[in-house]
Design a protein around this motif. Sequence first.
Motif, PDB file in Angstrom:
ATOM      1  N   GLY A 123       0.803  -1.227   0.000  1.00  0.00           N
ATOM      2  CA  GLY A 123       0.000   0.000   0.000  1.00  0.00           C
ATOM      3  C   GLY A 123       0.828   1.266   0.000  1.00  0.00           C
ATOM      4  N   GLN A 124       1.928   1.238   0.708  1.00  0.00           N
ATOM      5  CA  GLN A 124       2.866   2.375   0.749  1.00  0.00           C
ATOM      6  C   GLN A 124       4.259   1.797   0.563  1.00  0.00           C
ATOM      7  N   ARG A 125       4.578   1.445  -0.679  1.00  0.00           N
ATOM      8  CA  ARG A 125       5.744   0.611  -0.948  1.00  0.00           C
ATOM      9  C   ARG A 125       7.074   1.266  -0.609  1.00  0.00           C
ATOM     10  N   ARG A 126       7.112   2.574  -0.448  1.00  0.00           N
ATOM     11  CA  ARG A 126       8.374   3.228  -0.058  1.00  0.00           C
ATOM     12  C   ARG A 126       8.653   3.076   1.435  1.00  0.00           C
ATOM     13  N   LEU A 154       8.093  -2.486   5.802  1.00  0.00           N
ATOM     14  CA  LEU A 154       6.981  -3.421   5.954  1.00  0.00           C
ATOM     15  C   LEU A 154       6.206  -3.142   7.244  1.00  0.00           C
ATOM     16  N   LEU A 155       6.930  -2.897   8.316  1.00  0.00           N
ATOM     17  CA  LEU A 155       6.298  -2.596   9.601  1.00  0.00           C
ATOM     18  C   LEU A 155       5.379  -1.391   9.490  1.00  0.00           C
ATOM     19  N   ASN A 156       5.878  -0.304   8.941  1.00  0.00           N
ATOM     20  CA  ASN A 156       5.080   0.927   8.844  1.00  0.00           C
ATOM     21  C   ASN A 156       3.935   0.806   7.834  1.00  0.00           C
ATOM     22  N   SER A 157       4.144   0.045   6.770  1.00  0.00           N
ATOM     23  CA  SER A 157       3.075  -0.146   5.782  1.00  0.00           C
ATOM     24  C   SER A 157       1.892  -0.879   6.409  1.00  0.00           C
ATOM     25  N   LEU A 158       2.176  -1.926   7.163  1.00  0.00           N
ATOM     26  CA  LEU A 158       1.115  -2.710   7.789  1.00  0.00           C
ATOM     27  C   LEU A 158       0.408  -1.925   8.894  1.00  0.00           C
ATOM     28  N   ARG A 177      12.579  -4.307   6.241  1.00  0.00           N
ATOM     29  CA  ARG A 177      12.464  -4.685   4.834  1.00  0.00           C
ATOM     30  C   ARG A 177      11.209  -4.077   4.229  1.00  0.00           C
ATOM     31  N   ARG A 178      11.188  -4.028   2.895  1.00  0.00           N
ATOM     32  CA  ARG A 178      10.027  -3.505   2.175  1.00  0.00           C
ATOM     33  C   ARG A 178       9.306  -4.646   1.451  1.00  0.00           C
ATOM     34  N   ALA A 179       8.062  -4.396   1.107  1.00  0.00           N
ATOM     35  CA  ALA A 179       7.240  -5.431   0.483  1.00  0.00           C
ATOM     36  C   ALA A 179       7.881  -5.982  -0.791  1.00  0.00           C
ATOM     37  N   GLU A 180       8.509  -5.129  -1.568  1.00  0.00           N
ATOM     38  CA  GLU A 180       9.074  -5.564  -2.852  1.00  0.00           C
ATOM     39  C   GLU A 180      10.233  -6.536  -2.690  1.00  0.00           C
TER      40      GLU A 180
END
Length: 285
Positions: free
Chosen positions: A227-230, A233-237, A260-263
């Motif tokens: 959702g917010q790929r930049r 992972l922690l902050n996106s979730l 880490r990031r989703a990508e």
Amino acid sequence: MLHPRIADLSATRHILKTFNLRAAKKLGQNFLVDAGTVQAIVDAAEISEGEEVLEIGPGIGTLTQGLLEAGAKVTAVELDKKLPAVLAETLASYENFKLVQGDILKVDVAKLMPPNFKVVANLPYYITTQILLTLLEKKLPIKKIVTMVQKEVAERMTAAPNSKIYGAMSVAVQFRANVQVAFDVSPEKFLPRPEVTSSVVICDVRESPLKVTDEEFFIRVVRASFGQRRKTLLNSLIGAGFNRERVSKALDAAKILPSRRAENLSLEEFAALSEELLIEGAQSR
């Protein structure tokens, strides 16, 4: 028995003129006018004599004819109300053809098709992703999907982790199918010419997708992660509404660094994260 070939520029123009038709932009219509490309799609679908095939958006019957010539039993779903009358003429001499007028997203495909059928289609580009994901998510007894899509979409479907184009769609499709690009199709193979290059993609549907307890939850986690790929992972979730403590514990249990990031996550890592988030959610209730 030889039939007049529809996949020809002159033949297509004649059909359009005879029925006073124009390609409908709102339906994403571009008519294929190259017989070699039709044959290549049929070859990619590996059609056997008598095999059941679902075609989406048959248009004036160009690809349909190739499938029928290969011996397929074709059931086609067409949204454009003008085209059934055309298909009744262009495909009049073929026996193994059935037309359903309607929206593929509303048609009950499970009742329409027998088990172990294939999907072969030149999908309208404006709704490609929705149709593909709907077919896969419904867990229909599909063996193979061979479809023409925008090249950019094909690249996203087949993208690997650590790529800028790897995203939620990549994971959602690859979760349920082994995906590969068969070949590209240039704009001049269509009437009218689209502004983009197309690609034919083969999806071999997995008999046993990666094991997850709740597939809907898995897809929700994937979409939230991208959702917010930049962001990490922690902050996106967290940004998607997941509880910080729950996410932290799940990431730790799945052995995934929160930075880490989703990508960067593989299909298997997304599955592990989804499972741990389910466990943490159950324990926190």
